[in-house]
Design an enzyme around this catalytic site. Structure first.
Site: not given
Ligand code: BGP
Length: 466
Positions: A164, A372
């Site tokens: 990302e 993800e």
């Molecule tokens: C994505 C990232 C992850 C994870 C996820 C959830 O952007 O790649 O590492 O953190 O988001 O985000 P958050 O923990 O801010 O809810």
């Protein structure tokens, strides 16, 4: 309508969010190790010092994955754990940790899917060369990538260079929510180009050393929809798509930047350092797949002022909706019309299906992995059991959208739920949970959630139980 027989049913984590052992066995500090120590930056001042203690408990964690029947595990390598200063000098203890983890996965028949950069840049590179603001960081990344290919490439066949870029660049160089917490749009775009070069150099290096697996990148996708049918909202949507989609995907998948958007940002923020050699490198470095992280779409409206506005996307207060950024468009929250998570991320499985079509329409039939997707929540505990039904519902609906996309001709090769285990949410501490496995924050003991058993069944039936 079925999932391919070799579909990779997976789950993901990232080094800083799960490992802990932040200063153990010769690891160097990362920009995150320092950033979380600045008062007010993270919810309750939470750090990843211990995280889920995966560094010490990886065998137990892999055993739980094997018991579930997980086909593949996506994790990231911490650059400063294997190269404490980011270049010139290898920490053999760090190499040993990842080598053992990979062996453990393979022993249990789990395919390792490795991310090289999930945001934890070695602090030394930030201090010495200004991190991604400089071409020297690109050289350093190639050196680090080569090290990983050489040491792990005999066992790892799936590589993601970056996770990302839009997030660490937008939050690092505009909203100041992530390190290095600067506010400078020119740097946002310049670092973006240097990161693309670093990706391309790693792809080239992988081919040069004879890598026989696949290599690609992971971007987030937030497909944009105009909030209303007005001309202004439709124009705003063009800006949103140009920035969050085309700006990040075109250089990787077409080897060029979207011309109209590039001209607009250079006019606004000044000329970027992009050479002809750079472009020819981008064109040569073909990715084998694209990884997409999908959480939510964007409902886009015209931004009528230069002032910043809340967009609900990130928060360090433990509640939703306190971050902001400026631009030609804004993202609208409409709780009357749309469905949201507790952190006000919109729930819209069909936009995931649409995202894959947008990729295919623009870039052709490139293999796709969902790297993800998942639900951040505060899971209810009833009589000692973690009953995360909301997560089951979320993932089930998104997997059905994947199944439909496959039936419509999308070349989807795998799905990685975020996350394997409860871990550090960058800004929200341990309050926002995503895992199939619960971690007791008192003693770090693991416990299977309801969703663990549910996903086990999904995998066992290759998605038929959905
Ligand atoms: C994505 C990232 C992850 C994870 C996820 C959830 O952007 O790649 O590492 O953190 O988001 O985000 P958050 O923990 O801010 O809810």
């Amino acid at each position: 309508m079925t999932f391919p027989a070799d579909f990779l049913w997976g789950a993901a984590t990232a080094a800083y969010q799960v490992e802990g052992a932040w200063d153990k066995d010769g690891k160097g500090p990362s920009i995150w190790d320092n950033f979380v120590r600045i008062p007010g930056k993270t919810f309750d001042g939470t750090t990843g010092d211990v995280a889920a203690d995966h560094y010490n408990r990886y065998k137990e964690d892999v055993a739980l994955m094997a018991e579930m029947g997980l086909k593949s595990y996506r994790f990231s390598i911490s650059w400063p754990r294997v190269m404490p200063k980011g270049r010139g000098g290898v920490n053999e203890k760090g190499i040993e940790f990842y080598s053992n983890l990979i062996d453990e996965l393979i022993k249990h028949g789990i395919v390792p899917f490795v991310t090289l950069y999930h945001w934890d840049l070695p602090q030394a590179l930030q201090d010495e060369v200004d991190g991604w603001e400089s071409r020297e960081c690109v050289d350093a990344f190639e050196e680090y990538a080569r090290l990983c290919f050489e040491r792990f490439g005999d066992r790892v066949n799936h590589w993601i260079t970056f996770n990302e870029p839009i997030v660490f660049q937008m939050f690092g160089y505009v909203t100041e929510a992530h390190p290095p917490a600067k506010s400078n749009p020119h740097l946002l775009y310049q670092t973006s180009h240097y990161v693309n070069l670093a990706h391309a150099r790693a792809v080239k290096a992988y081919r040069e050393i004879g890598g026989t697996g696949e290599i690609g990148i992971t971007n987030v996708i937030n497909p944009a929809y105009p909030y209303t049918d007005s001309v202004a909202d439709r124009e705003a949507t063009w800006w949103s798509e140009s920035y969050s989609f085309h700006w990040y995907y075109d250089p990787i998948l077409k080897g060029e930047y979207p011309a109209e958007y590039l001209a607009a940002i250079e006019e606004a923020y000044g000329k970027l350092d992009i050479t002809e050699d750079d472009i020819s490198l981008l064109k040569q470095a073909k990715s084998d797949f694209i990884g997409i992280n999908y959480y939510q779409p964007s409902r886009v409206a015209a931004n009528n002022s230069e002032t910043s506005h809340s967009n609900g996307r990130e928060s360090n207060t433990g509640a939703a909706g306190t971050a902001s950024f400026c631009g030609r468009y804004r993202t609208v929250l409409d709780t009357e019309q749309f469905e949201y998570t507790k952190w006000l991320w919109e729930i819209c499985p069909d936009a995931l299906r649409d995202s894959m079509h947008r990729i295919k329409d623009r870039y052709g039939d490139i293999p796709i992995y969902i790297t993800e997707n998942g639900l951040g929540d505060e899971d209810p505990i009833v009589n000692g059991e973690v009953l995360d039904e909301a997560r089951i519902d979320y993932i089930r609906r998104h997997l059905l959208a994947c199944k439909q996309a496959i039936s419509e001709g999308i070349n989807l090769k795998g799905y990685y739920a975020w996350s394997w285990i409860d871990l550090l949410s960058w800004l929200n501490g341990y309050k926002k949970q995503y895992g199939f496995v619960y971690v007791d924050r008192e003693n770090l003991q693991r416990k299977k959630k309801q969703s663990y058993h549910w996903y086990e069944e999904v995998i066992a039936t290759n998605g038929e139980s959905l």
